[in-house]
Motif scaffolding. Structure first.
Motif, PDB file in Angstrom:
ATOM      1  N   LEU A   1      72.965  18.980  -3.317  1.00 51.04           N
ATOM      2  CA  LEU A   1      72.989  17.689  -3.998  1.00 51.04           C
ATOM      3  C   LEU A   1      74.052  17.721  -5.085  1.00 51.04           C
ATOM      4  O   LEU A   1      74.087  18.631  -5.913  1.00 51.04           O
ATOM      5  N   TYR A   2      74.922  16.705  -5.085  1.00 46.10           N
ATOM      6  CA  TYR A   2      75.980  16.597  -6.080  1.00 46.10           C
ATOM      7  C   TYR A   2      75.946  15.196  -6.691  1.00 46.10           C
ATOM      8  O   TYR A   2      75.376  14.275  -6.112  1.00 46.10           O
ATOM      9  N   HIS A   3      76.640  15.058  -7.820  1.00 42.19           N
ATOM     10  CA  HIS A   3      76.867  13.706  -8.301  1.00 42.19           C
ATOM     11  C   HIS A   3      78.239  13.185  -7.880  1.00 42.19           C
ATOM     12  O   HIS A   3      78.370  12.045  -7.478  1.00 42.19           O
ATOM     13  N   PHE A   4      79.263  14.009  -7.957  1.00 45.19           N
ATOM     14  CA  PHE A   4      80.586  13.630  -7.443  1.00 45.19           C
ATOM     15  C   PHE A   4      81.042  14.744  -6.522  1.00 45.19           C
ATOM     16  O   PHE A   4      81.857  15.587  -6.880  1.00 45.19           O
ATOM     17  N   ALA A   5      80.498  14.750  -5.301  1.00 46.94           N
ATOM     18  CA  ALA A   5      80.690  15.865  -4.367  1.00 46.94           C
ATOM     19  C   ALA A   5      82.149  16.110  -4.041  1.00 46.94           C
ATOM     20  O   ALA A   5      82.564  17.258  -3.853  1.00 46.94           O
ATOM     21  N   ARG A   6      82.933  15.057  -3.952  1.00 43.13           N
ATOM     22  CA  ARG A   6      84.335  15.194  -3.546  1.00 43.13           C
ATOM     23  C   ARG A   6      85.062  16.221  -4.405  1.00 43.13           C
ATOM     24  O   ARG A   6      85.802  17.070  -3.888  1.00 43.13           O
ATOM     25  N   PHE A   7      84.867  16.181  -5.713  1.00 39.35           N
ATOM     26  CA  PHE A   7      85.526  17.135  -6.595  1.00 39.35           C
ATOM     27  C   PHE A   7      84.881  18.512  -6.507  1.00 39.35           C
ATOM     28  O   PHE A   7      85.571  19.529  -6.377  1.00 39.35           O
ATOM     29  N   ASP A   8      83.559  18.553  -6.602  1.00 39.22           N
ATOM     30  CA  ASP A   8      82.863  19.839  -6.668  1.00 39.22           C
ATOM     31  C   ASP A   8      83.113  20.691  -5.434  1.00 39.22           C
ATOM     32  O   ASP A   8      83.400  21.889  -5.543  1.00 39.22           O
ATOM     33  N   ILE A   9      83.009  20.093  -4.247  1.00 36.41           N
ATOM     34  CA  ILE A   9      83.198  20.909  -3.053  1.00 36.41           C
ATOM     35  C   ILE A   9      84.661  21.299  -2.874  1.00 36.41           C
ATOM     36  O   ILE A   9      84.955  22.372  -2.339  1.00 36.41           O
ATOM     37  N   ALA A  10      85.582  20.474  -3.368  1.00 32.11           N
ATOM     38  CA  ALA A  10      87.001  20.827  -3.282  1.00 32.11           C
ATOM     39  C   ALA A  10      87.333  22.010  -4.177  1.00 32.11           C
ATOM     40  O   ALA A  10      88.020  22.948  -3.752  1.00 32.11           O
TER      41      ALA A  10
ATOM     42  N   ILE B   1      84.639  28.765   0.029  1.00 34.92           N
ATOM     43  CA  ILE B   1      83.529  28.317   0.875  1.00 34.92           C
ATOM     44  C   ILE B   1      83.462  26.802   0.862  1.00 34.92           C
ATOM     45  O   ILE B   1      83.897  26.147  -0.086  1.00 34.92           O
ATOM     46  N   MET B   2      82.903  26.234   1.917  1.00 33.68           N
ATOM     47  CA  MET B   2      82.606  24.810   1.943  1.00 33.68           C
ATOM     48  C   MET B   2      81.103  24.671   1.724  1.00 33.68           C
ATOM     49  O   MET B   2      80.306  25.012   2.603  1.00 33.68           O
ATOM     50  N   ALA B   3      80.734  24.223   0.545  1.00 32.32           N
ATOM     51  CA  ALA B   3      79.323  24.155   0.138  1.00 32.32           C
ATOM     52  C   ALA B   3      78.681  22.888   0.676  1.00 32.32           C
ATOM     53  O   ALA B   3      78.483  21.897  -0.025  1.00 32.32           O
ATOM     54  N   ALA B   4      78.381  22.913   1.977  1.00 27.30           N
ATOM     55  CA  ALA B   4      77.803  21.786   2.695  1.00 27.30           C
ATOM     56  C   ALA B   4      76.572  22.298   3.453  1.00 27.30           C
ATOM     57  O   ALA B   4      76.365  23.505   3.547  1.00 27.30           O
ATOM     58  N   PRO B   5      75.734  21.408   3.976  1.00 23.20           N
ATOM     59  CA  PRO B   5      75.798  19.939   4.007  1.00 23.20           C
ATOM     60  C   PRO B   5      75.630  19.316   2.635  1.00 23.20           C
ATOM     61  O   PRO B   5      75.135  19.945   1.705  1.00 23.20           O
ATOM     62  N   VAL B   6      76.023  18.034   2.544  1.00 22.29           N
ATOM     63  CA  VAL B   6      76.243  17.369   1.267  1.00 22.29           C
ATOM     64  C   VAL B   6      75.383  16.109   1.123  1.00 22.29           C
ATOM     65  O   VAL B   6      75.202  15.366   2.086  1.00 22.29           O
ATOM     66  N   TYR B   7      74.890  15.905  -0.099  1.00 19.05           N
ATOM     67  CA  TYR B   7      74.340  14.607  -0.512  1.00 19.05           C
ATOM     68  C   TYR B   7      74.976  14.280  -1.856  1.00 19.05           C
ATOM     69  O   TYR B   7      74.962  15.118  -2.770  1.00 19.05           O
ATOM     70  N   CYS B   8      75.558  13.093  -1.990  1.00 23.76           N
ATOM     71  CA  CYS B   8      76.250  12.719  -3.223  1.00 23.76           C
ATOM     72  C   CYS B   8      75.592  11.500  -3.850  1.00 23.76           C
ATOM     73  O   CYS B   8      75.596  10.413  -3.257  1.00 23.76           O
ATOM     74  N   THR B   9      75.030  11.667  -5.044  1.00 17.59           N
ATOM     75  CA  THR B   9      74.335  10.556  -5.694  1.00 17.59           C
ATOM     76  C   THR B   9      75.303   9.460  -6.124  1.00 17.59           C
ATOM     77  O   THR B   9      74.931   8.283  -6.149  1.00 17.59           O
TER      78      THR B   9
ATOM     79  N   CYS C   1      78.924   8.877   5.360  1.00 15.58           N
ATOM     80  CA  CYS C   1      79.810   9.150   4.216  1.00 15.58           C
ATOM     81  C   CYS C   1      79.648  10.583   3.729  1.00 15.58           C
ATOM     82  O   CYS C   1      80.637  11.277   3.454  1.00 15.58           O
ATOM     83  N   PHE C   2      78.403  11.038   3.623  1.00 16.22           N
ATOM     84  CA  PHE C   2      78.154  12.412   3.184  1.00 16.22           C
ATOM     85  C   PHE C   2      78.779  13.417   4.153  1.00 16.22           C
ATOM     86  O   PHE C   2      79.362  14.421   3.735  1.00 16.22           O
ATOM     87  N   ASP C   3      78.653  13.141   5.440  1.00 15.67           N
ATOM     88  CA  ASP C   3      79.194  14.054   6.445  1.00 15.67           C
ATOM     89  C   ASP C   3      80.716  14.135   6.372  1.00 15.67           C
ATOM     90  O   ASP C   3      81.308  15.165   6.744  1.00 15.67           O
ATOM     91  N   PHE C   4      81.360  13.059   5.911  1.00 20.81           N
ATOM     92  CA  PHE C   4      82.818  13.028   5.831  1.00 20.81           C
ATOM     93  C   PHE C   4      83.351  13.725   4.578  1.00 20.81           C
ATOM     94  O   PHE C   4      84.523  14.132   4.539  1.00 20.81           O
ATOM     95  N   LEU C   5      82.534  13.894   3.566  1.00 20.72           N
ATOM     96  CA  LEU C   5      83.023  14.401   2.286  1.00 20.72           C
ATOM     97  C   LEU C   5      83.717  15.764   2.372  1.00 20.72           C
ATOM     98  O   LEU C   5      84.738  15.976   1.685  1.00 20.72           O
ATOM     99  N   PRO C   6      83.247  16.722   3.165  1.00 23.69           N
ATOM    100  CA  PRO C   6      84.022  17.967   3.278  1.00 23.69           C
ATOM    101  C   PRO C   6      85.449  17.738   3.775  1.00 23.69           C
ATOM    102  O   PRO C   6      86.392  18.363   3.276  1.00 23.69           O
ATOM    103  N   ALA C   7      85.627  16.834   4.727  1.00 23.24           N
ATOM    104  CA  ALA C   7      86.983  16.518   5.200  1.00 23.24           C
ATOM    105  C   ALA C   7      87.786  15.833   4.107  1.00 23.24           C
ATOM    106  O   ALA C   7      88.984  16.098   3.940  1.00 23.24           O
ATOM    107  N   ARG C   8      87.134  14.955   3.337  1.00 19.01           N
ATOM    108  CA  ARG C   8      87.825  14.290   2.231  1.00 19.01           C
ATOM    109  C   ARG C   8      88.286  15.317   1.196  1.00 19.01           C
ATOM    110  O   ARG C   8      89.402  15.226   0.656  1.00 19.01           O
ATOM    111  N   ALA C   9      87.470  16.309   0.924  1.00 15.07           N
ATOM    112  CA  ALA C   9      87.843  17.363  -0.025  1.00 15.07           C
ATOM    113  C   ALA C   9      89.019  18.177   0.504  1.00 15.07           C
ATOM    114  O   ALA C   9      89.931  18.532  -0.247  1.00 15.07           O
TER     115      ALA C   9
END
Length: 206
Positions: free
Chosen positions: A77-86, A94-102, A182-190
Protein backbone atom coordinates in the motif's frame (compact mmCIF):
# COMPACT_ATOMS: atom_id res chain seq x y z
CA UNK A 1 2.01 1.66 19.25
CA UNK A 2 5.71 2.30 18.64
CA UNK A 3 8.14 3.51 15.98
CA UNK A 4 11.12 1.21 15.41
CA UNK A 5 14.29 2.50 13.74
CA UNK A 6 16.97 0.49 11.94
CA UNK A 7 20.12 1.22 9.95
CA UNK A 8 20.56 -0.30 6.46
CA UNK A 9 18.11 -3.22 6.79
CA UNK A 10 15.32 -4.82 8.79
CA UNK A 11 16.58 -7.25 11.45
CA UNK A 12 14.03 -9.83 10.22
CA UNK A 13 11.00 -10.21 7.97
CA UNK A 14 9.18 -11.83 10.91
CA UNK A 15 8.39 -8.38 12.32
CA UNK A 16 5.28 -8.25 10.14
CA UNK A 17 2.04 -10.17 10.13
CA UNK A 18 0.33 -11.53 7.08
CA UNK A 19 -1.55 -9.34 4.66
CA UNK A 20 -0.89 -5.99 2.98
CA UNK A 21 2.04 -3.86 4.08
CA UNK A 22 2.06 -0.07 3.93
CA UNK A 23 5.21 1.39 2.37
CA UNK A 24 6.61 4.89 1.93
CA UNK A 25 10.00 6.41 1.17
CA UNK A 26 11.92 9.60 1.89
CA UNK A 27 14.64 10.84 -0.42
CA UNK A 28 16.84 13.85 -1.09
CA UNK A 29 14.35 15.03 -3.72
CA UNK A 30 11.71 13.86 -6.16
CA UNK A 31 13.88 12.70 -9.09
CA UNK A 32 14.53 8.95 -8.69
CA UNK A 33 17.45 9.01 -11.12
CA UNK A 34 19.12 11.90 -9.33
CA UNK A 35 18.07 11.97 -5.68
CA UNK A 36 19.28 9.46 -3.11
CA UNK A 37 16.91 7.10 -1.28
CA UNK A 38 17.30 7.82 2.44
CA UNK A 39 14.48 6.04 4.27
CA UNK A 40 11.90 3.30 3.80
CA UNK A 41 8.92 3.18 6.15
CA UNK A 42 6.71 0.13 6.67
CA UNK A 43 3.65 -0.94 8.66
CA UNK A 44 1.44 -4.03 8.65
CA UNK A 45 -1.43 -2.03 10.14
CA UNK A 46 -1.12 -3.51 13.63
CA UNK A 47 0.02 -0.24 15.23
CA UNK A 48 3.82 -0.26 14.91
CA UNK A 49 5.86 1.48 12.23
CA UNK A 50 9.32 0.39 11.10
CA UNK A 51 11.85 2.81 9.59
CA UNK A 52 14.95 1.68 7.67
CA UNK A 53 17.55 4.39 7.11
CA UNK A 54 20.25 4.30 4.41
CA UNK A 55 23.43 6.36 4.75
CA UNK A 56 25.20 8.24 1.93
CA UNK A 57 27.70 5.39 1.47
CA UNK A 58 25.10 2.60 1.55
CA UNK A 59 25.33 -0.30 -0.89
CA UNK A 60 21.57 -0.87 -0.40
CA UNK A 61 22.11 -4.60 0.14
CA UNK A 62 19.22 -4.89 2.66
CA UNK A 63 18.36 -8.58 2.06
CA UNK A 64 15.52 -8.70 4.59
CA UNK A 65 13.88 -5.53 3.31
CA UNK A 66 14.20 -6.72 -0.28
CA UNK A 67 12.70 -10.10 0.58
CA UNK A 68 9.71 -8.42 2.17
CA UNK A 69 9.12 -5.85 -0.57
CA UNK A 70 9.86 -8.25 -3.40
CA UNK A 71 7.31 -10.84 -2.24
CA UNK A 72 4.86 -11.13 -5.17
CA UNK A 73 2.17 -12.51 -2.87
CA UNK A 74 2.07 -9.52 -0.51
CA UNK A 75 0.15 -6.38 -1.52
CA UNK A 76 1.99 -3.10 -0.91
CA UNK A 77 0.00 0.00 0.00
CA UNK A 78 1.35 3.40 -1.03
CA UNK A 79 0.09 6.94 -1.14
CA UNK A 80 2.04 7.99 -4.25
CA UNK A 81 3.18 4.62 -5.60
CA UNK A 82 4.62 5.98 -8.83
CA UNK A 83 7.49 7.68 -7.00
CA UNK A 84 8.05 5.14 -4.25
CA UNK A 85 8.31 2.09 -6.48
CA UNK A 86 10.53 3.97 -8.95
CA UNK A 87 13.07 5.08 -6.37
CA UNK A 88 13.15 1.64 -4.74
CA UNK A 89 13.70 0.09 -8.17
CA UNK A 90 16.54 2.54 -8.78
CA UNK A 91 18.33 1.96 -5.47
CA UNK A 92 17.21 -1.42 -4.14
CA UNK A 93 16.88 -3.07 -7.53
CA UNK A 94 13.44 -4.54 -6.82
CA UNK A 95 9.93 -3.86 -8.06
CA UNK A 96 7.88 -3.65 -4.86
CA UNK A 97 4.59 -4.91 -6.29
CA UNK A 98 1.69 -5.76 -6.40
CA UNK A 99 0.53 -2.22 -5.76
CA UNK A 100 -2.36 -0.30 -4.22
CA UNK A 101 -2.13 3.51 -4.37
CA UNK A 102 -4.41 5.60 -2.17
CA UNK A 103 -3.68 8.75 -4.18
CA UNK A 104 -4.73 7.06 -7.41
CA UNK A 105 -7.86 5.66 -5.76
CA UNK A 106 -8.68 9.12 -4.40
CA UNK A 107 -8.43 10.67 -7.85
CA UNK A 108 -10.90 8.09 -9.16
CA UNK A 109 -13.55 8.60 -6.47
CA UNK A 110 -13.01 12.07 -4.98
CA UNK A 111 -13.64 13.88 -8.26
CA UNK A 112 -15.30 16.72 -6.36
CA UNK A 113 -11.87 18.03 -5.25
CA UNK A 114 -8.33 18.48 -6.51
CA UNK A 115 -6.87 17.90 -3.04
CA UNK A 116 -5.54 14.37 -2.94
CA UNK A 117 -2.66 14.70 -0.49
CA UNK A 118 -2.33 12.27 2.39
CA UNK A 119 -3.15 14.98 4.93
CA UNK A 120 -6.44 15.77 3.15
CA UNK A 121 -7.39 12.10 2.85
CA UNK A 122 -6.74 11.39 6.53
CA UNK A 123 -8.74 14.45 7.53
CA UNK A 124 -11.79 13.77 5.34
CA UNK A 125 -12.00 9.98 5.38
CA UNK A 126 -10.67 9.18 8.86
CA UNK A 127 -11.36 12.42 10.75
CA UNK A 128 -7.68 12.51 11.70
CA UNK A 129 -4.81 14.95 11.42
CA UNK A 130 -1.18 14.59 10.46
CA UNK A 131 1.56 17.20 10.25
CA UNK A 132 3.45 17.66 6.98
CA UNK A 133 5.94 20.12 8.49
CA UNK A 134 8.93 17.81 8.00
CA UNK A 135 8.08 16.93 4.40
CA UNK A 136 10.84 19.07 2.90
CA UNK A 137 13.47 18.51 5.57
CA UNK A 138 16.96 17.06 4.99
CA UNK A 139 16.51 13.28 5.03
CA UNK A 140 20.16 12.65 4.23
CA UNK A 141 21.65 14.15 7.38
CA UNK A 142 23.75 12.15 9.86
CA UNK A 143 20.76 11.72 12.20
CA UNK A 144 16.99 11.93 11.99
CA UNK A 145 15.35 13.92 14.76
CA UNK A 146 12.19 12.88 16.60
CA UNK A 147 9.99 15.12 14.45
CA UNK A 148 11.32 13.55 11.26
CA UNK A 149 10.82 10.04 12.60
CA UNK A 150 7.25 10.79 13.63
CA UNK A 151 6.48 12.38 10.28
CA UNK A 152 7.92 9.38 8.43
CA UNK A 153 5.95 6.95 10.58
CA UNK A 154 2.70 8.85 10.04
CA UNK A 155 3.04 8.38 6.28
CA UNK A 156 2.33 4.64 6.64
CA UNK A 157 0.19 4.71 9.79
CA UNK A 158 -3.15 5.32 8.08
CA UNK A 159 -2.84 3.54 4.73
CA UNK A 160 -4.64 0.32 5.72
CA UNK A 161 -7.65 2.24 7.01
CA UNK A 162 -7.64 4.55 3.98
CA UNK A 163 -7.68 1.53 1.68
CA UNK A 164 -10.79 0.20 3.39
CA UNK A 165 -12.68 3.46 2.96
CA UNK A 166 -11.47 4.05 -0.59
CA UNK A 167 -12.42 0.49 -1.55
CA UNK A 168 -15.96 1.17 -0.36
CA UNK A 169 -16.13 4.31 -2.47
CA UNK A 170 -14.63 2.62 -5.52
CA UNK A 171 -17.28 -0.10 -5.27
CA UNK A 172 -20.04 2.48 -4.78
CA UNK A 173 -19.00 4.37 -7.92
CA UNK A 174 -18.43 1.23 -10.00
CA UNK A 175 -14.70 1.93 -10.44
CA UNK A 176 -13.07 -1.00 -8.63
CA UNK A 177 -11.99 -2.74 -11.83
CA UNK A 178 -10.71 0.52 -13.33
CA UNK A 179 -8.71 1.24 -10.18
CA UNK A 180 -7.14 -2.23 -10.27
CA UNK A 181 -6.10 -1.69 -13.88
CA UNK A 182 -4.41 1.57 -12.84
CA UNK A 183 -2.62 -0.14 -9.96
CA UNK A 184 -1.43 -2.92 -12.26
CA UNK A 185 0.03 -0.34 -14.66
CA UNK A 186 1.99 1.59 -12.02
CA UNK A 187 5.14 -0.58 -12.16
CA UNK A 188 5.34 0.10 -15.91
CA UNK A 189 4.73 3.80 -15.28
CA UNK A 190 7.62 3.82 -12.80
CA UNK A 191 9.90 2.10 -15.31
CA UNK A 192 8.97 4.72 -17.92
CA UNK A 193 9.92 7.43 -15.42
CA UNK A 194 13.30 5.83 -14.81
CA UNK A 195 13.90 5.36 -18.53
CA UNK A 196 13.37 9.06 -19.29
CA UNK A 197 9.68 9.30 -20.18
CA UNK A 198 8.68 10.94 -16.88
CA UNK A 199 7.25 14.07 -18.55
CA UNK A 200 5.95 12.41 -21.72
CA UNK A 201 2.56 10.79 -22.27
CA UNK A 202 3.41 8.06 -24.75
CA UNK A 203 -0.31 7.45 -25.34
CA UNK A 204 -0.95 11.00 -26.50
CA UNK A 205 -1.62 11.76 -30.17
CA UNK A 206 1.04 14.46 -30.42
Amino acid sequence: MAVHFYEEDLPSTDLFGDGPIAVDTEAMGLRPGRDRLCLVQLSDGSGDEHLVRFGPDSDYAAPNLKALLGDPNRLKLYHFARFDIAIMQAYLGIMAAPVYCTRTASRLVRTYTDRHGLKELVKELLNGDISKQQQSSDWGGPELNDAQREYAASDVRFLHRLKEELDRRLAREGRTELAQSCFDFLPARARLDLAGWDEVDIFAHS
